[in-house]
Design a protein around this motif. Sequence first.
Motif, PDB file in Angstrom:
ATOM      1  N   GLN A   1      34.638  38.732  52.389  1.00 56.52           N
ATOM      2  CA  GLN A   1      34.692  37.282  52.296  1.00 56.52           C
ATOM      3  C   GLN A   1      36.083  36.861  51.852  1.00 56.52           C
ATOM      4  O   GLN A   1      36.834  37.643  51.295  1.00 56.52           O
ATOM      5  CB  GLN A   1      33.644  36.759  51.308  1.00 56.52           C
ATOM      6  CG  GLN A   1      33.912  37.060  49.850  1.00 56.52           C
ATOM      7  CD  GLN A   1      33.455  38.439  49.440  1.00 56.52           C
ATOM      8  OE1 GLN A   1      33.318  39.349  50.282  1.00 56.52           O
ATOM      9  NE2 GLN A   1      33.239  38.643  48.161  1.00 56.52           N
ATOM     10  N   VAL A   2      36.400  35.590  52.088  1.00 53.58           N
ATOM     11  CA  VAL A   2      37.711  35.069  51.712  1.00 53.58           C
ATOM     12  C   VAL A   2      37.850  35.041  50.193  1.00 53.58           C
ATOM     13  O   VAL A   2      36.967  34.567  49.488  1.00 53.58           O
ATOM     14  CB  VAL A   2      37.909  33.655  52.284  1.00 53.58           C
ATOM     15  CG1 VAL A   2      39.214  33.051  51.774  1.00 53.58           C
ATOM     16  CG2 VAL A   2      37.889  33.690  53.804  1.00 53.58           C
ATOM     17  N   GLN A   3      38.951  35.600  49.718  1.00 47.70           N
ATOM     18  CA  GLN A   3      39.256  35.538  48.288  1.00 47.70           C
ATOM     19  C   GLN A   3      40.705  35.122  48.108  1.00 47.70           C
ATOM     20  O   GLN A   3      41.595  35.629  48.805  1.00 47.70           O
ATOM     21  CB  GLN A   3      39.025  36.885  47.606  1.00 47.70           C
ATOM     22  CG  GLN A   3      37.577  37.182  47.294  1.00 47.70           C
ATOM     23  CD  GLN A   3      37.411  38.308  46.294  1.00 47.70           C
ATOM     24  OE1 GLN A   3      38.025  39.354  46.445  1.00 47.70           O
ATOM     25  NE2 GLN A   3      36.600  38.084  45.271  1.00 47.70           N
ATOM     26  N   LEU A   4      40.922  34.220  47.176  1.00 46.22           N
ATOM     27  CA  LEU A   4      42.256  33.756  46.813  1.00 46.22           C
ATOM     28  C   LEU A   4      42.371  33.854  45.294  1.00 46.22           C
ATOM     29  O   LEU A   4      41.559  33.254  44.583  1.00 46.22           O
ATOM     30  CB  LEU A   4      42.479  32.322  47.264  1.00 46.22           C
ATOM     31  CG  LEU A   4      42.345  32.064  48.768  1.00 46.22           C
ATOM     32  CD1 LEU A   4      42.316  30.566  49.050  1.00 46.22           C
ATOM     33  CD2 LEU A   4      43.475  32.724  49.535  1.00 46.22           C
ATOM     34  N   VAL A   5      43.350  34.586  44.816  1.00 45.40           N
ATOM     35  CA  VAL A   5      43.501  34.797  43.386  1.00 45.40           C
ATOM     36  C   VAL A   5      44.901  34.372  42.971  1.00 45.40           C
ATOM     37  O   VAL A   5      45.894  35.005  43.362  1.00 45.40           O
ATOM     38  CB  VAL A   5      43.246  36.262  43.008  1.00 45.40           C
ATOM     39  CG1 VAL A   5      43.416  36.438  41.499  1.00 45.40           C
ATOM     40  CG2 VAL A   5      41.855  36.702  43.448  1.00 45.40           C
ATOM     41  N   GLU A   6      44.960  33.299  42.165  1.00 43.78           N
ATOM     42  CA  GLU A   6      46.243  32.810  41.660  1.00 43.78           C
ATOM     43  C   GLU A   6      46.610  33.521  40.371  1.00 43.78           C
ATOM     44  O   GLU A   6      45.747  33.937  39.597  1.00 43.78           O
ATOM     45  CB  GLU A   6      46.198  31.303  41.390  1.00 43.78           C
ATOM     46  CG  GLU A   6      45.842  30.441  42.575  1.00 43.78           C
ATOM     47  CD  GLU A   6      44.379  30.054  42.608  1.00 43.78           C
ATOM     48  OE1 GLU A   6      44.049  28.997  43.184  1.00 43.78           O
ATOM     49  OE2 GLU A   6      43.557  30.811  42.049  1.00 43.78           O
ATOM     50  N   SER A   7      47.898  33.615  40.127  1.00 47.77           N
ATOM     51  CA  SER A   7      48.414  34.156  38.869  1.00 47.77           C
ATOM     52  C   SER A   7      49.800  33.576  38.619  1.00 47.77           C
ATOM     53  O   SER A   7      50.399  32.988  39.517  1.00 47.77           O
ATOM     54  CB  SER A   7      48.468  35.684  38.914  1.00 47.77           C
ATOM     55  OG  SER A   7      49.344  36.121  39.931  1.00 47.77           O
ATOM     56  N   ARG A  19      56.894  31.225  38.359  1.00 51.24           N
ATOM     57  CA  ARG A  19      56.564  31.579  39.728  1.00 51.24           C
ATOM     58  C   ARG A  19      55.084  31.886  39.818  1.00 51.24           C
ATOM     59  O   ARG A  19      54.600  32.803  39.156  1.00 51.24           O
ATOM     60  CB  ARG A  19      57.381  32.763  40.237  1.00 51.24           C
ATOM     61  CG  ARG A  19      57.161  32.988  41.723  1.00 51.24           C
ATOM     62  CD  ARG A  19      58.043  34.074  42.315  1.00 51.24           C
ATOM     63  NE  ARG A  19      57.481  35.403  42.152  1.00 51.24           N
ATOM     64  CZ  ARG A  19      57.695  36.411  43.001  1.00 51.24           C
ATOM     65  NH1 ARG A  19      58.465  36.229  44.061  1.00 51.24           N
ATOM     66  NH2 ARG A  19      57.164  37.592  42.766  1.00 51.24           N
ATOM     67  N   LEU A  20      54.400  31.123  40.631  1.00 48.88           N
ATOM     68  CA  LEU A  20      52.979  31.362  40.878  1.00 48.88           C
ATOM     69  C   LEU A  20      52.816  32.257  42.093  1.00 48.88           C
ATOM     70  O   LEU A  20      53.604  32.199  43.032  1.00 48.88           O
ATOM     71  CB  LEU A  20      52.252  30.042  41.115  1.00 48.88           C
ATOM     72  CG  LEU A  20      52.397  28.954  40.060  1.00 48.88           C
ATOM     73  CD1 LEU A  20      51.532  27.757  40.424  1.00 48.88           C
ATOM     74  CD2 LEU A  20      52.040  29.487  38.680  1.00 48.88           C
ATOM     75  N   SER A  21      51.763  33.071  42.053  1.00 49.35           N
ATOM     76  CA  SER A  21      51.414  33.922  43.183  1.00 49.35           C
ATOM     77  C   SER A  21      49.969  33.659  43.588  1.00 49.35           C
ATOM     78  O   SER A  21      49.134  33.306  42.742  1.00 49.35           O
ATOM     79  CB  SER A  21      51.575  35.406  42.826  1.00 49.35           C
ATOM     80  OG  SER A  21      52.901  35.709  42.494  1.00 49.35           O
TER      81      SER A  21
END
Length: 114
Positions: A1-7, A19-21
């Motif tokens: 499934q689609v996963q998006l993980v910000e850091s 800087r965000l990723s």
Amino acid sequence: QVQLVESGGGLVQPGGSLRLSCAASGFTFRIYAMSWYRQAPGKERELVASITPAGRTNYADSVKGRFTISRDNAKNTMYLQMNSLKPEDTAVYYCCAILKTPYWGQGTQVTVSS
């Protein structure tokens, strides 16, 4: 499934940088446009910047000249370099993948304060 993980969020003084990723998985990253949004307390979520599969970029007027969006298709990762940060940049920043429907990450808090 689609996963998006910000850091990469955190507390920074005015004039500082972060800087965000956004690490993406579950879809063919390189063929989709991606965006960064933000939502400040009591305000609606707003578009900060977007990038096409070919790397064309678009920015909100409020961040032009200070923020840079980029992507590394080999790493399935999108970035937001934020310089000259202001207190009004304080918000939760969200990664968005524009598939048939938009998918969102969980968000990362950015606080600009002295």
